[in-house]
Write an enzyme that holds these catalytic residues in place. Structure first.
Site, mmCIF file in Angstrom:
data_model
loop_
_atom_site.group_PDB
_atom_site.id
_atom_site.type_symbol
_atom_site.label_atom_id
_atom_site.label_comp_id
_atom_site.label_asym_id
_atom_site.label_seq_id
_atom_site.Cartn_x
_atom_site.Cartn_y
_atom_site.Cartn_z
ATOM 1 N N TYR A 143 0.863 -1.182 0.000
ATOM 2 C CA TYR A 143 0.000 0.000 0.000
ATOM 3 C C TYR A 143 0.894 1.225 0.000
ATOM 4 O O TYR A 143 1.842 1.312 0.791
ATOM 5 C CB TYR A 143 -0.884 -0.019 1.257
ATOM 6 C CG TYR A 143 -1.746 1.202 1.434
ATOM 7 C CD1 TYR A 143 -2.871 1.412 0.633
ATOM 8 C CD2 TYR A 143 -1.436 2.169 2.398
ATOM 9 C CE1 TYR A 143 -3.668 2.534 0.803
ATOM 10 C CE2 TYR A 143 -2.236 3.298 2.577
ATOM 11 C CZ TYR A 143 -3.349 3.470 1.774
ATOM 12 O OH TYR A 143 -4.137 4.587 1.947
ATOM 13 N N ASP A 238 9.401 2.668 -0.793
ATOM 14 C CA ASP A 238 8.432 3.362 0.052
ATOM 15 C C ASP A 238 8.737 3.011 1.509
ATOM 16 O O ASP A 238 8.382 1.949 2.009
ATOM 17 C CB ASP A 238 7.012 2.934 -0.339
ATOM 18 C CG ASP A 238 5.967 3.628 0.518
ATOM 19 O OD1 ASP A 238 6.349 4.343 1.468
ATOM 20 O OD2 ASP A 238 4.767 3.447 0.229
ATOM 21 N N LYS A 266 5.339 9.063 8.728
ATOM 22 C CA LYS A 266 5.169 8.481 10.063
ATOM 23 C C LYS A 266 6.220 8.957 11.079
ATOM 24 O O LYS A 266 6.082 10.051 11.606
ATOM 25 C CB LYS A 266 5.102 6.957 9.961
ATOM 26 C CG LYS A 266 3.878 6.507 9.115
ATOM 27 C CD LYS A 266 3.568 5.062 9.276
ATOM 28 C CE LYS A 266 2.509 4.547 8.325
ATOM 29 N NZ LYS A 266 1.118 4.738 8.786
HETATM 30 N N1 HOZ Z 1 -2.958 3.586 6.369
HETATM 31 C C1 HOZ Z 1 -3.145 2.973 7.661
HETATM 32 C C2 HOZ Z 1 -3.257 1.502 7.541
HETATM 33 N N2 HOZ Z 1 -2.118 0.868 7.000
HETATM 34 C C3 HOZ Z 1 -4.346 3.511 8.373
HETATM 35 C C4 HOZ Z 1 -4.135 4.864 8.898
HETATM 36 C C5 HOZ Z 1 -5.208 5.357 9.828
HETATM 37 O O1 HOZ Z 1 -6.345 4.903 9.790
HETATM 38 O O2 HOZ Z 1 -4.904 6.242 10.627
#
Ligand code: HOZ
Length: 426
Positions: A143, A238, A266
């Protein structure tokens, strides 16, 4: 019994689609009512009903030094007192850029943005601008945020056009993305043999953390580097999740693979919206205002977010920081695995640096198909039983978990004891 979580969720669903601002938060995968958090301190979070949990989500990765670390909170307060944003350059952005380039030798130049989605979306535009090509390769289960060209799944045959994985993504855009199997070096080689001249970039999570946790095979990493070099494609690692999470030099430092571009987010934002992309100088110089590839953002390099990131990156450079983090994650996964084995439950786990994967399967998965074959119902049962015991895991069988430096050996022992209680009654 009335629950504030329940009330808040019911009210939220009236005006926020699904009651949440990011889908996985809705607990759809595991069922039940999502927790609404009101406070985080160190390794713990408290929900709207005042129940405390040992937190293994860490805001999906950023909270590597624990929630509300005093040094991070102070840096944010000091920065906020000087102004919340200027839409103009600041010395702190330069400090962040210099620090990133110093810590990550693959970065010759870097640009700050506000989210991982922005970083990956722009890295791809940059790769296309640099190469003059349109096609990109991504891997099933990885992702990279929610831009159109990355919400794509494999077509019916390995090399057929990608298909939108979300409604609203035009088929014409998805068709420019080829989706291959993670860890399949031979498949990548076939794709390059057929499409090599069209491929602008390959984007990959060097450790996949969005289909649970999948570690890369050495031959896969080597094929990525060699084939991109041979065919003139840009290799984008990534590292939004893995950067400063699996180690101080990210996954590419850990595995010794040289990317052309990387994306970060992050941890580098310390819990606030800061992200970045960067890499080879000749590629980065294609960005506006130097070059013809456009990217901009009012909040890019926001001083408060940069302050949180700088304070966090200072803390992670403490001697032994990653050793201790890795040990904690290892003790957790080994403890859980030993308990499950003792009770004859098909379960395994692994960790790398401060991230970990839990699998209700006999062996650690190495591909998307293997992850998908795991026992999802068992995970969901485990997830809810752990919540009852005061342990907050990611609300999906397909997400990685995270430990922080604020977790103690006692937290890990308490978590393993909770799992043991659950497994003994399984
Ligand atoms: N993109 C996140 C899961 N891999 C979720 C981020 C969120 O809901 O804060």
């Amino acid at each position: 019994m009335s629950s504030r979580n329940q009330d808040l969720f019911e009210q939220s669903q009236r005006i926020i689609p699904g009651g949440v601002n990011s889908p996985v938060r809705a607990f759809k995968s595991v069922g039940g009512t999502p927790l609404f958090f009101k406070r985080g301190q160190g390794a713990y979070v408290w929900d709207a009903d005042d129940k405390r949990y040992i937190d293994y989500v860490g805001s999906w990765g950023p909270m590597i030094v624990g929630h509300s670390h005093p040094a991070v909170v102070k840096a944010v307060q000091d920065a906020a007192a000087q102004g919340l944003g200027f839409g103009a350059p600041t010395a702190a952005e330069l400090e962040m850029a210099e620090l990133l380039c110093q810590l990550l030798p693959s970065l010759e130049m870097v640009r700050l943005v506000s989210s991982g989605t922005e970083a990956t979306m722009t890295a791809i535009r940059l790769a296309r601008g640099f190469t003059g090509r349109s096609r990109i390769i991504k891997f099933e289960g990885c992702y990279h945020g929610h831009s159109d060209g990355l919400l794509v799944k494999a077509g019916s045959g390995a090399l057929t056009f990608g298909q939108p994985s979300s409604s609203g993504v035009p088929a014409e855009i998805a068709a420019l993305t080829t989706v291959l199997d993670y860890n399949d070096a031979a498949g990548l080689e076939r794709a390059f043999a057929e499409l090599g001249k069209e491929i602008a970039a390959v984007i990959v999570e060097p450790v996949a953390g969005n289909m649970n946790l999948i570690t890369p095979k050495r031959e896969f990493l080597e094929a990525l580097r060699a084939l991109c070099t041979k065919h003139g494609a840009v290799l984008i690692l990534d590292e939004v999740m893995t950067g400063f999470r699996v180690g101080l030099q990210g996954a590419h430092g850990h595995y010794g693979i040289k990317p052309d571009l990387i994306t970060l987010g992050k941890v580098m934002g310390g819990g606030l919206p800061a992200a970045a992309f960067g890499g080879r100088r000749d590629i980065m110089q294609c960005l506006a205002p130097l070059g013809a590839v456009y990217q901009a953002g009012t909040l890019s390099g926001n001083p408060v977010a940069v302050a949180a990131g700088l304070a966090t990156l200072k803390l992670v450079q403490a001697p032994g920081f990653y050793q201790r983090l890795s040990q904690l994650a290892k003790h957790l996964t080994e403890g859980l695995t030993a308990s499950a084995r003792k009770h004859g439950i098909p379960f395994c786990a692994q960790s790398i640096g401060g991230m970990f994967g839990l699998y209700f399967s006999k062996a650690v998965p190495t591909s998307y198909n293997e992850v998908m074959a795991g026992d999802k119902a068992a995970f969901n049962r485990f997830f809810h039983a752990m919540l009852d015991e005061g342990v907050y895991l990611a609300p999906s069988a397909f997400e990685a978990g995270f430990v922080s430096a604020a977790h103690t050996d006692a937290d890990i022992a308490q978590t393993v004891a909770a799992a043991d209680k659950i497994f003994s009654a399984w």
